[in-house]
Design a protein around this motif. Structure first.
Motif, PDB file in Angstrom:
ATOM      1  N   SER A  14      10.927  12.234  21.152  1.00 53.91           N
ATOM      2  CA  SER A  14      11.830  11.631  19.885  1.00 53.91           C
ATOM      3  C   SER A  14      11.050  10.527  19.468  1.00 53.91           C
ATOM      4  N   VAL A  15      10.542   9.540  20.426  1.00 53.33           N
ATOM      5  CA  VAL A  15       9.857   8.407  19.740  1.00 53.33           C
ATOM      6  C   VAL A  15       8.583   8.638  19.153  1.00 53.33           C
ATOM      7  N   LEU A  16       7.888   9.520  19.846  1.00 56.55           N
ATOM      8  CA  LEU A  16       6.769   9.686  19.283  1.00 56.55           C
ATOM      9  C   LEU A  16       6.765  10.763  17.837  1.00 56.55           C
ATOM     10  N   ILE A  17       7.796  11.459  17.990  1.00 54.83           N
ATOM     11  CA  ILE A  17       8.115  12.335  16.466  1.00 54.83           C
ATOM     12  C   ILE A  17       8.450  11.165  15.594  1.00 54.83           C
ATOM     13  N   GLY A  18       9.310  10.184  16.083  1.00 54.72           N
ATOM     14  CA  GLY A  18       9.852   9.503  14.925  1.00 54.72           C
ATOM     15  C   GLY A  18       8.537   8.336  14.481  1.00 54.72           C
ATOM     16  N   LEU A  19       7.814   7.817  15.463  1.00 52.72           N
ATOM     17  CA  LEU A  19       6.682   7.332  14.987  1.00 52.72           C
ATOM     18  C   LEU A  19       5.746   7.903  14.107  1.00 52.72           C
ATOM     19  N   LEU A  20       5.585   9.052  14.491  1.00 51.41           N
ATOM     20  CA  LEU A  20       4.426   9.998  13.346  1.00 51.41           C
ATOM     21  C   LEU A  20       5.319  10.322  12.448  1.00 51.41           C
ATOM     22  N   ALA A  21       6.516  10.233  12.124  1.00 51.32           N
ATOM     23  CA  ALA A  21       7.118  10.292  10.921  1.00 51.32           C
ATOM     24  C   ALA A  21       7.008   9.176   9.793  1.00 51.32           C
ATOM     25  N   PHE A  22       7.235   8.088  10.725  1.00 51.51           N
ATOM     26  CA  PHE A  22       7.182   6.565  10.105  1.00 51.51           C
ATOM     27  C   PHE A  22       5.780   6.329   9.547  1.00 51.51           C
ATOM     28  N   ILE A  23       4.618   6.638  10.333  1.00 48.90           N
ATOM     29  CA  ILE A  23       3.116   6.600   9.880  1.00 48.90           C
ATOM     30  C   ILE A  23       3.048   7.395   8.664  1.00 48.90           C
ATOM     31  N   TYR A  24       3.606   8.667   8.503  1.00 46.80           N
ATOM     32  CA  TYR A  24       3.314   9.466   7.191  1.00 46.80           C
ATOM     33  C   TYR A  24       4.131   8.900   6.217  1.00 46.80           C
ATOM     34  N   GLN A  25       5.229   8.490   6.573  1.00 47.89           N
ATOM     35  CA  GLN A  25       6.140   7.956   5.356  1.00 47.89           C
ATOM     36  C   GLN A  25       5.586   6.751   4.696  1.00 47.89           C
ATOM     37  N   ARG A  26       4.748   5.848   5.413  1.00 44.44           N
ATOM     38  CA  ARG A  26       4.179   4.828   4.857  1.00 44.44           C
ATOM     39  C   ARG A  26       2.676   5.094   4.573  1.00 44.44           C
ATOM     40  N   SER A  27       2.018   6.198   4.835  1.00 47.42           N
ATOM     41  CA  SER A  27       0.571   6.223   4.737  1.00 47.42           C
ATOM     42  C   SER A  27       0.051   7.366   4.201  1.00 47.42           C
ATOM     43  N   ALA A  28       0.927   8.359   3.925  1.00 51.45           N
ATOM     44  CA  ALA A  28       0.435   9.692   3.406  1.00 51.45           C
ATOM     45  C   ALA A  28      -0.400   9.677   2.415  1.00 51.45           C
ATOM     46  N   MET A  29       0.308   8.989   1.239  1.00 52.01           N
ATOM     47  CA  MET A  29      -0.240   8.954   0.025  1.00 52.01           C
ATOM     48  C   MET A  29      -1.252   8.028  -0.382  1.00 52.01           C
ATOM     49  N   ARG A  30      -1.576   7.123   0.766  1.00 56.80           N
ATOM     50  CA  ARG A  30      -2.494   6.185   0.654  1.00 56.80           C
ATOM     51  C   ARG A  30      -3.963   6.995   0.621  1.00 56.80           C
ATOM     52  N   GLY A  31      -4.957   6.492  -0.296  1.00 54.51           N
ATOM     53  CA  GLY A  31      -6.345   7.033  -0.510  1.00 54.51           C
ATOM     54  C   GLY A  31      -6.371   8.374  -1.019  1.00 54.51           C
ATOM     55  N   LEU A  32      -5.317   9.082  -1.381  1.00 54.02           N
ATOM     56  CA  LEU A  32      -5.125  10.525  -1.706  1.00 54.02           C
ATOM     57  C   LEU A  32      -5.339  10.516  -3.324  1.00 54.02           C
ATOM     58  N   SER A  33      -6.439  11.000  -3.659  1.00 49.93           N
ATOM     59  CA  SER A  33      -6.834  11.356  -5.364  1.00 49.93           C
ATOM     60  C   SER A  33      -6.629  12.483  -5.715  1.00 49.93           C
ATOM     61  N   TYR A  34      -6.528  12.711  -7.091  1.00 48.20           N
ATOM     62  CA  TYR A  34      -6.677  14.058  -7.508  1.00 48.20           C
ATOM     63  C   TYR A  34      -6.953  14.158  -8.910  1.00 48.20           C
ATOM     64  N   THR A  35      -8.030  14.959  -9.445  1.00 48.88           N
ATOM     65  CA  THR A  35      -8.357  15.068 -10.674  1.00 48.88           C
ATOM     66  C   THR A  35      -8.945  16.455 -11.028  1.00 48.88           C
ATOM     67  N   ARG A  36      -8.958  16.734 -12.384  1.00 55.37           N
ATOM     68  CA  ARG A  36      -9.352  18.180 -12.947  1.00 55.37           C
ATOM     69  C   ARG A  36      -9.693  18.133 -14.210  1.00 55.37           C
ATOM     70  N   TYR A  37     -10.805  18.839 -14.297  1.00 55.95           N
ATOM     71  CA  TYR A  37     -11.473  19.018 -15.584  1.00 55.95           C
ATOM     72  C   TYR A  37     -12.039  20.406 -15.790  1.00 55.95           C
ATOM     73  N   PHE A  38     -12.086  20.595 -17.317  1.00 52.02           N
ATOM     74  CA  PHE A  38     -12.605  21.934 -17.645  1.00 52.02           C
ATOM     75  C   PHE A  38     -14.257  21.522 -18.038  1.00 52.02           C
ATOM     76  N   THR A  39     -15.219  22.742 -17.597  1.00 47.58           N
ATOM     77  CA  THR A  39     -16.465  22.446 -17.860  1.00 47.58           C
ATOM     78  C   THR A  39     -16.855  22.218 -19.477  1.00 47.58           C
ATOM     79  N   LYS A  40     -15.982  22.805 -20.195  1.00 46.95           N
ATOM     80  CA  LYS A  40     -16.254  22.790 -21.613  1.00 46.95           C
ATOM     81  C   LYS A  40     -14.842  22.170 -22.332  1.00 46.95           C
ATOM     82  N   ASP A  41     -15.060  21.544 -23.527  1.00 46.19           N
ATOM     83  CA  ASP A  41     -13.905  21.144 -24.138  1.00 46.19           C
ATOM     84  C   ASP A  41     -13.280  22.125 -25.150  1.00 46.19           C
ATOM     85  N   ALA A  42     -14.005  22.823 -25.559  1.00 44.11           N
ATOM     86  CA  ALA A  42     -13.826  24.024 -26.562  1.00 44.11           C
ATOM     87  C   ALA A  42     -14.413  25.241 -26.554  1.00 44.11           C
TER      88      ALA A  42
END
Length: 366
Positions: A14-42
């Motif tokens: 339970s402690v391990l699961i709680g610690l893991l959940a705490f870590i992901y709660q705080r850090s899951a979105m850090r350093g995560l990036s997303y971008t999308r583009y088309f190879t042509k504008d028209a």
């Protein structure tokens, strides 16, 4: 003793699961990036374009599951791809992807997209959701994209246009009413089949290594105004009852503009629709033969909303107030109502040219 060990195991887990959940709660979105583009504008209607997605996890913490969700306008058809579910509606389609992303890992995904409709397609944002391995907690973040793809209307073959037997549109290639003046020279251009041998510029040919001819200017200043009517009948008020038929008319307008500008004819457009993300005002582009005129016309037709602003007869009456001369008007319309024909006849009586191009019903066209 066994009970003590089992209790200790449960507490430790339970402690391990709680610690893991705490870590992901705080850090899951850090350093995560997303971008999308088309190879042509028209692109043109019916073309295929590539859409590229880049997802990066720039941290030590791996992401055991990552869900990507985005909403895209219908009209862009995506090919089959692993880990991509598409739920399509008449107006929008929802895309959902689920995958795993290791630490310090960058994924690039390529999608082949068929542009089945003309229009302005906007992708405003995408949402990434992730969490701990057991799914006890989840974190979501919306990534702004502000991505646009412009899909021009399809250019048809000239033979596909409903032209009368003696139409000047079909004779644009030989410039029936635009005559080159041999005494006016405005530069050089590459030789085309049918050019007279006497028009060859031998110095320019020697310099470029390819046949070059004198580019002549024109003695006439006739202009073409394409009048695209969104009314499917002379009694229509605002709602368009047959959008597929009007879309065919838009393709006609693009095809005529292409043919005319290729022949050096100053070409413009009026339409009783309005542009997406713009004021609800009718469209008017003055005739021009500038290098970017075709792109301007295509972009305008791509952004056109099928929503009638005023009657086409009203737009022609506004033109009559300006007393136009030496202009050829092509009326692309589903109907030739009494008011519309009266306004067109008045343009003709003032020394302008008028020609009609009726948009057939789709069943007749097929």
């Amino acid at each position: 003793m066994v009970d003590m060990q089992l209790t200790w195991l449960i507490v430790s887990a339970s402690v391990l699961i709680g610690l893991l959940a705490f870590i992901y709660q705080r850090s899951a979105m850090r350093g995560l990036s997303y971008t999308r583009y088309f190879t042509k504008d028209a692109v043109f209607e019916g073309d295929t374009v590539e859409m590229v997605e880049v997802i990066s996890n720039e941290k030590w913490l791996p992401l055991p599951w990552l869900r990507l969700e985005s909403s895209i306008q219908a009209g862009l058809r995506f090919g089959n791809q692993a880990n991509l579910d598409i739920y399509s509606g008449d107006i929008y389609q929802n895309h959902i992807s689920l995958f795993y992303l290791r630490s310090y890992r960058r994924i690039k995904r390529h999608h082949q997209v068929i542009c089945s409709r003309r229009g302005l397609f906007r992708l405003d944002s995408a949402t990434l959701t992730t969490g701990d391995p057991l799914g006890l907690i989840s974190k979501a973040q919306k990534f702004p994209l502000n991505l646009e793809l412009l899909v021009y209307p399809q250019i048809l073959a000239l033979q596909e246009l409903p032209l009368p037997n003696h139409s000047w549109i079909g004779e644009l290639a030989v410039r029936r009413w635009i005559v080159e003046d041999p005494f006016l020279t405005s530069g050089i251009r590459e030789y085309r089949p049918g050019d007279a041998m006497g028009s060859i510029n031998w110095k320019a040919t020697a310099r470029t290594g390819a046949l070059q001819v004198h580019k002549r200017d024109y003695t006439a200043d006739h202009r073409l105004m394409i009048c695209l009517n969104l009314e499917d009948s002379d009694t229509m008020w605002r709602n368009i009852n047959d959008p597929a038929r009007i879309e065919l008319g838009i393709r006609y307008a693009a095809t005529v503009a292409d043919q005319a500008l290729r022949s050096g004819v100053e070409t413009g457009l009026i339409c009783n629709g309005h542009l997406i993300n713009g004021p609800r005002e009718s469209v008017r582009i003055e005739p021009s033969a500038a290098a970017d005129q075709f792109e301007l016309l295509l972009s305008t037709l791509a952004r056109l909303v099928l929503d009638r602003t005023v009657s086409m007869s009203t737009l022609l009456e506004e033109l009559l107030n300006e007393d136009p001369v030496d202009t050829d008007y092509l009326l692309i319309s589903c109907h030739q109502g009494e008011k519309l024909r009266t306004a067109a006849d008045q343009l003709l009586q003032r020394g302008n040219g008028v020609e009609w191009m009726k948009i057939p019903e789709i069943n007749d066209f097929i």
